[in-house]
Every structure is written in C-alpha cells, then in structure tokens.
Design an enzyme around this catalytic site. Structure first.
Site, short mmCIF file in Angstrom:
data_model
loop_
_atom_site.label_atom_id
_atom_site.label_comp_id
_atom_site.label_asym_id
_atom_site.label_seq_id
_atom_site.Cartn_x
_atom_site.Cartn_y
_atom_site.Cartn_z
N CYS A 1 6.15 -5.35 0.67
CA CYS A 1 6.33 -4.02 0.07
C CYS A 1 6.16 -2.90 1.12
CB CYS A 1 5.41 -3.88 -1.13
SG CYS A 1 6.04 -2.67 -2.29
N GLY B 1 0.86 -1.17 0.00
CA GLY B 1 0.00 0.00 0.00
C GLY B 1 0.90 1.22 0.00
N GLU B 2 0.67 2.07 0.96
CA GLU B 2 1.45 3.31 1.05
C GLU B 2 1.96 3.42 2.49
OE1 GLU B 2 2.28 5.34 -1.51
OE2 GLU B 2 3.50 6.20 0.06
N SER B 3 3.26 3.25 2.66
CA SER B 3 3.80 3.16 4.03
C SER B 3 3.69 4.48 4.80
CB SER B 3 5.26 2.70 3.99
OG SER B 3 6.04 3.56 3.20
N HIS C 1 5.21 -8.34 -4.44
CA HIS C 1 3.90 -8.94 -4.15
C HIS C 1 3.80 -10.28 -4.87
CE1 HIS C 1 2.13 -5.07 -2.77
NE2 HIS C 1 3.01 -4.56 -3.61
N ILE D 1 6.10 -3.16 -7.30
CA ILE D 1 5.29 -1.96 -7.55
C ILE D 1 5.76 -0.86 -6.61
CG2 ILE D 1 2.94 -1.02 -7.59
CD1 ILE D 1 1.96 -3.99 -7.84
N ARG D 2 6.47 0.11 -7.11
CA ARG D 2 7.09 1.14 -6.27
C ARG D 2 7.78 0.47 -5.07
NH1 ARG D 2 3.71 4.52 -3.80
NH2 ARG D 2 2.01 3.07 -3.98
N ARG E 1 12.65 3.74 0.24
CA ARG E 1 11.30 3.71 -0.36
C ARG E 1 11.38 3.98 -1.86
NH1 ARG E 1 7.59 7.69 0.67
NH2 ARG E 1 6.05 6.31 -0.22
N GLU F 1 0.92 -12.05 -3.69
CA GLU F 1 -0.52 -12.25 -3.42
C GLU F 1 -1.40 -11.71 -4.56
OE1 GLU F 1 1.38 -10.05 -2.03
OE2 GLU F 1 0.31 -8.13 -2.10
N1 GLN Z 1 6.25 2.69 -2.33
C1 GLN Z 1 5.21 2.30 -1.42
C2 GLN Z 1 5.51 2.85 -0.05
O1 GLN Z 1 6.46 3.46 0.14
C3 GLN Z 1 5.06 0.80 -1.34
C4 GLN Z 1 4.41 0.28 -2.59
C5 GLN Z 1 3.72 -1.04 -2.42
O2 GLN Z 1 3.40 -1.47 -1.32
N2 GLN Z 1 3.46 -1.68 -3.52
O3 GLN Z 1 4.75 2.65 0.85
#
Ligand code: GLN
Length: 199
Positions: A81, A50-52, A174, A138-139, A108, A176
C-alpha cells in the site's frame, strides 16, 4: 526458513508491527528500521502501509533516502500500500518522492477514501499456483501504468494489485492484517531465500 537471516521493516510510521508479527510467525527474524545503520546486514526489507506523504518526508528527515535507494537496488524489497507508493517509479502526488525501484505509475487513494475501504479475496498466481489471498484495500493506490519488465501476479476487477520486477514485490492491499501468511511466505521463499534472479 530463517537460517540466520533477518528482514527489516521500515518503522518510521504505519503498520510495521503487523509485518514483524507475521515474520515471527514464520520463524523469520525481523528488525525495525529507523536509521541507516539498521539496514546493515539485512537480507530484505518490507515497507509497510501507512501514509506515503508522511513516510516520504520522514525518509528525508531521518536521512535514509540514499541508503534506502542503494539497499532496494540490490536486495529483496516488498512494499504494501503506502510502501508500494514509495517503491513506484511515478506517483500522481508531488508530496511523495518515490524511491523508483519498480517501473510502475500509481495514483494515491485511487480506490477512494478510508470510508471506501473494502475486503476482497483475490486470486494470485504465485510460483505457478493459484492462491487465494485475504486482502484489505485501505485508501489503496491504483496502478495506472507499468513497464514491460513488470510481472502482474494478481488483479482485482481487471486492475493489477500485486506486481513484481527483479527483487521488488508490491501489493496495493494488506494481507498482514489478516490471519494469512501466504504472501509473506511467498516474499520470503521466492525473493529472500529463493531462486528469483537479481536485476
Ligand atoms: N493512501 C495511503 C497513502 O497514500 C496509503 C494507505 C495505506 O497504506 N493503507 O500513503
């Protein structure tokens, strides 16, 4: 595999539903975790992607930090992630207050922005077997350093992407999102129901 066990998935933000889906595909009960009471009686926890930065803020807003820190110091936990970023010891972005469960430093978005996302099949060494995992980055965070007690279970282009220490498993990618239960199964068998030693 379940035998009355339940695994929590931190459900403040991110792709928690995919993890719950994979748990149920393996016959394991899952529970969304939003309040500290939700941690009671759990046999393990997954912190999803998600987004940390957002998750870090929500952990404080929902007053979960102390309970999460306590839970993660004794129970099996897997971070994917953004979840990996939250479990790290050090993060390069001060907006994230990590839980410091595993002795790893992360950068990150080290693999680039959304547009640089990619899929790879990576080889992991799980229980002595070489297993191919379907992995989406993904990022994704890059591991910039790790302590002597950390085990590297898989690398991608010479960079560690799947690591473990004590009861903690982290993956920068990921699985999942794919029809690939191998890493979820590994977490359950090795960390939750298995023989792995407590810290
Ligand atoms: N770049 C996101 C973060 O810093 C992580 C991306 C992800 O969980 N796919 O939280």
């Amino acid at each position: 595999m379940s035998r009355g066990r339940t695994i929590g998935v931190l459900a403040l933000q991110g792709d928690f539903e995919r993890h719950l889906f994979r748990l149920s595909a393996l016959g394991m009960a899952g529970r969304e975790v939003r309040r500290k009471e939700d941690l009671t009686g759990l046999d393990g926890l997954i912190i999803p992607g998600g987004e940390s930065t957002t998750m870090s803020e929500l952990i404080d807003r929902f007053k979960l930090r102390d309970n999460l820190e306590k839970f993660c110091s004794v129970k099996p936990v897997w971070g994917t992630c953004a979840g990996m970023i939250l479990l790290a010891g050090k993060v390069d972005d001060e907006r994230v207050r990590p839980l410091k469960v595993i002795d790893v430093s992360v950068i990150r978005n080290g693999y680039g922005r959304q547009i640089n996302s990619f899929f790879a099949e990576i080889q992991a060494s799980l229980n002595g077997d070489r297993i191919a995992l379907k992995a989406s980055f993904i990022r994704a965070p890059v591991v910039s350093g790790y302590g002597p007690e950390v085990q590297v279970l898989a690398t991608y282009r010479d960079s560690p992407v799947l690591l473990a220490q004590g009861n903690c498993l982290i993956s920068s990618f990921h699985t999942e999102l794919h029809d690939d239960l191998s890493l979820t199964r590994y977490f359950l068998e090795e960390f939750v129901t298995g023989v792995r030693q407590s810290r």
